[in-house]
Design a protein around this motif. Structure first.
Motif, PDB file in Angstrom:
ATOM      1  N   GLU A 195      -8.788  -4.026 -12.558  1.00 12.53           N
ATOM      2  CA  GLU A 195      -7.958  -4.385 -13.707  1.00 12.53           C
ATOM      3  C   GLU A 195      -6.541  -4.715 -13.238  1.00 12.53           C
ATOM      4  OE1 GLU A 195      -9.144  -4.781 -16.718  1.00 12.53           O
ATOM      5  OE2 GLU A 195     -11.137  -4.163 -15.990  1.00 12.53           O
ATOM      6  N   ARG A 196      -5.994  -5.821 -13.761  1.00 14.08           N
ATOM      7  CA  ARG A 196      -4.682  -6.294 -13.324  1.00 14.08           C
ATOM      8  C   ARG A 196      -3.611  -5.229 -13.506  1.00 14.08           C
ATOM      9  NH1 ARG A 196      -0.132  -9.531 -14.694  1.00 14.08           N
ATOM     10  NH2 ARG A 196       0.210 -11.230 -13.209  1.00 14.08           N
ATOM     11  N   ASP A 197      -3.664  -4.508 -14.613  1.00 12.91           N
ATOM     12  CA  ASP A 197      -2.615  -3.521 -14.871  1.00 12.91           C
ATOM     13  C   ASP A 197      -2.770  -2.256 -14.031  1.00 12.91           C
ATOM     14  OD1 ASP A 197      -4.805  -2.411 -16.142  1.00 12.91           O
ATOM     15  OD2 ASP A 197      -3.840  -2.209 -18.098  1.00 12.91           O
ATOM     16  N   GLN A 198      -3.845  -2.178 -13.270  1.00 12.66           N
ATOM     17  CA  GLN A 198      -4.048  -1.053 -12.361  1.00 12.66           C
ATOM     18  C   GLN A 198      -3.720  -1.401 -10.913  1.00 12.66           C
ATOM     19  OE1 GLN A 198      -5.018   2.098 -13.471  1.00 12.66           O
ATOM     20  NE2 GLN A 198      -4.686   1.157 -15.475  1.00 12.66           N
ATOM     21  N   LEU A 199      -3.408  -2.671 -10.663  1.00 17.84           N
ATOM     22  CA  LEU A 199      -3.090  -3.100  -9.302  1.00 17.84           C
ATOM     23  C   LEU A 199      -1.744  -2.547  -8.862  1.00 17.84           C
ATOM     24  CD1 LEU A 199      -4.146  -6.859  -9.358  1.00 17.84           C
ATOM     25  CD2 LEU A 199      -5.051  -5.137  -7.789  1.00 17.84           C
ATOM     26  N   SER A 200      -1.656  -2.198  -7.599  1.00 19.47           N
ATOM     27  CA  SER A 200      -0.383  -1.766  -7.033  1.00 19.47           C
ATOM     28  C   SER A 200      -0.403  -1.996  -5.533  1.00 19.47           C
ATOM     29  CB  SER A 200      -0.120  -0.287  -7.335  1.00 19.47           C
ATOM     30  OG  SER A 200      -1.094   0.533  -6.715  1.00 19.47           O
ATOM     31  N   THR A 201       0.789  -2.097  -4.961  1.00 20.22           N
ATOM     32  CA  THR A 201       0.870  -2.203  -3.510  1.00 20.22           C
ATOM     33  C   THR A 201       0.643  -0.826  -2.888  1.00 20.22           C
ATOM     34  OG1 THR A 201       3.276  -1.901  -3.554  1.00 20.22           O
ATOM     35  CG2 THR A 201       2.442  -4.169  -3.577  1.00 20.22           C
ATOM     36  N   THR A 202       0.240  -0.846  -1.631  1.00 18.16           N
ATOM     37  CA  THR A 202      -0.014   0.385  -0.887  1.00 18.16           C
ATOM     38  C   THR A 202       0.684   0.289   0.465  1.00 18.16           C
ATOM     39  OG1 THR A 202      -1.956  -0.431   0.312  1.00 18.16           O
ATOM     40  CG2 THR A 202      -2.336   0.459  -1.902  1.00 18.16           C
ATOM     41  N   MET A 203       0.696   1.378   1.202  1.00 17.38           N
ATOM     42  CA  MET A 203       1.080   1.290   2.601  1.00 17.38           C
ATOM     43  C   MET A 203       0.060   0.394   3.311  1.00 17.38           C
ATOM     44  SD  MET A 203       3.906   3.027   2.942  1.00 17.38           S
ATOM     45  CE  MET A 203       4.232   2.268   1.329  1.00 17.38           C
ATOM     46  N   LEU A 204       0.484  -0.278   4.347  1.00 22.69           N
ATOM     47  CA  LEU A 204      -0.362  -1.281   4.984  1.00 22.69           C
ATOM     48  C   LEU A 204      -1.718  -0.727   5.392  1.00 22.69           C
ATOM     49  CD1 LEU A 204       2.271  -3.121   7.208  1.00 22.69           C
ATOM     50  CD2 LEU A 204       1.250  -3.924   5.063  1.00 22.69           C
ATOM     51  N   GLN A 205      -1.764   0.513   5.843  1.00 17.59           N
ATOM     52  CA  GLN A 205      -3.008   1.080   6.345  1.00 17.59           C
ATOM     53  C   GLN A 205      -3.936   1.549   5.231  1.00 17.59           C
ATOM     54  OE1 GLN A 205       0.023   2.354   6.673  1.00 17.59           O
ATOM     55  NE2 GLN A 205       0.041   4.577   6.305  1.00 17.59           N
ATOM     56  N   ASP A 206      -3.452   1.534   3.991  1.00 16.02           N
ATOM     57  CA  ASP A 206      -4.223   2.127   2.897  1.00 16.02           C
ATOM     58  C   ASP A 206      -4.883   1.123   1.956  1.00 16.02           C
ATOM     59  OD1 ASP A 206      -3.484   4.648   3.803  1.00 16.02           O
ATOM     60  OD2 ASP A 206      -1.686   4.701   2.550  1.00 16.02           O
ATOM     61  N   GLY A 207      -4.547  -0.156   2.057  1.00  9.59           N
ATOM     62  CA  GLY A 207      -5.054  -1.133   1.111  1.00  9.59           C
ATOM     63  C   GLY A 207      -6.379  -1.760   1.526  1.00  9.59           C
TER      64      GLY A 207
END
Length: 248
Positions: A195-207
């Motif tokens: 879901e678009r509203d659940q998207l978020s950035t993460t630390m590089l190693q976590d996405g």
């Protein structure tokens, strides 16, 4: 060797607290970074342009400039375009990034005027795929870059890796299709939420994005910017993670 840069969005917590970008540049330089991208939306007063220029000079930093405005509007150059380039020149900026606007539909003469102003101000330009329907889809980005090339324009392309997810696009497919057009790379990883509203950035190693497979495919003259909020104590570790890939 690939140049690693830091967009000041990395220090979002400090920016929200009112810290000036000129005050963040020494922190960036202490990481062994020589390239920073400042953001127009966080420049709060006229004096800050000169403060940024002086801070960059004092700390040995080259500057890029992110302007959250469309490069063209209603078939013509953005009315504020020359003013934005004046700001860039005042800060001794190397590259200015804009949203695509409707550049895929403008006359060749409009793009020629854009290139002429960029030359006169001593800057290069790029357009970005952002998170909006108008400026962020693979279709519109491909069309914009194709049109610029067809009319002989010099406008480059900032590939934002994470933004594809906000448009429901496949980041890997976009990279494969556009990698030969990239002149600047904005690096972030995301959680991959459906879901678009659940998207978020993460630390590089976590996405969920396999960014480590992409960076080695870029030529060494394409700068790679960290461009997502990071807690200050974690920035050095994220820079180290990128260095491990591009300097391997």
């Amino acid at each position: 060797m690939t140049t690693i840069g830091i967009n000041t969005l990395v220090y979002m917590s400090a920016l929200k607290e009112g810290t000036a970008q000129s005050a963040l540049l020494p922190t960036i330089a202490k990481l062994g970074i020589t390239l920073a991208e400042v953001r127009r939306e966080f420049i709060s007063d006229d004096a800050e342009y000169d403060a940024i220029a002086q801070s960059a000079k004092d700390n040995g930093l080259d500057l890029f400039y992110s302007v959250p405005e469309s490069i063209t509007i209603d078939g013509d150059v953005n009315p504020g375009f020359v003013g934005f380039l004046d700001e860039a020149q005042r800060m001794s900026v190397k590259n200015v990034k804009f949203n695509q606007g409707d550049i895929k539909d403008v006359d060749a003469a409009v793009i020629a005027r854009i290139d002429k102003e960029a030359d006169a101000h001593g800057v290069t330009l790029s357009i970005e795929n952002d998170q909006t329907p108008e400026n962020g889809t693979l279709a519109c980005t491909t069309a914009s870059l194709k049109h610029i090339k067809e009319v002989g324009g010099n406008i480059g392309y900032t590939f934002d890796l994470g933004n594809w997810f906000w448009r429901g696009e496949d980041a890997d497919a976009a990279f494969e299709q556009l990698k030969n057009e990239i002149t600047v790379f904005h690096l972030k990883n995301v959680n991959g939420a459906a879901e678009r509203d659940q998207l978020s950035t993460t630390m590089l190693q976590d996405g969920v994005i396999n960014w480590k497979a992409m960076l080695p495919q870029l030529s060494a003259d394409i700068p790679v910017f960290l461009e997502f909020p990071i807690e200050e104590q974690d920035v050095a570790g994220q820079v180290a993670a990128v260095r491990e890939v591009v300097e391997d």
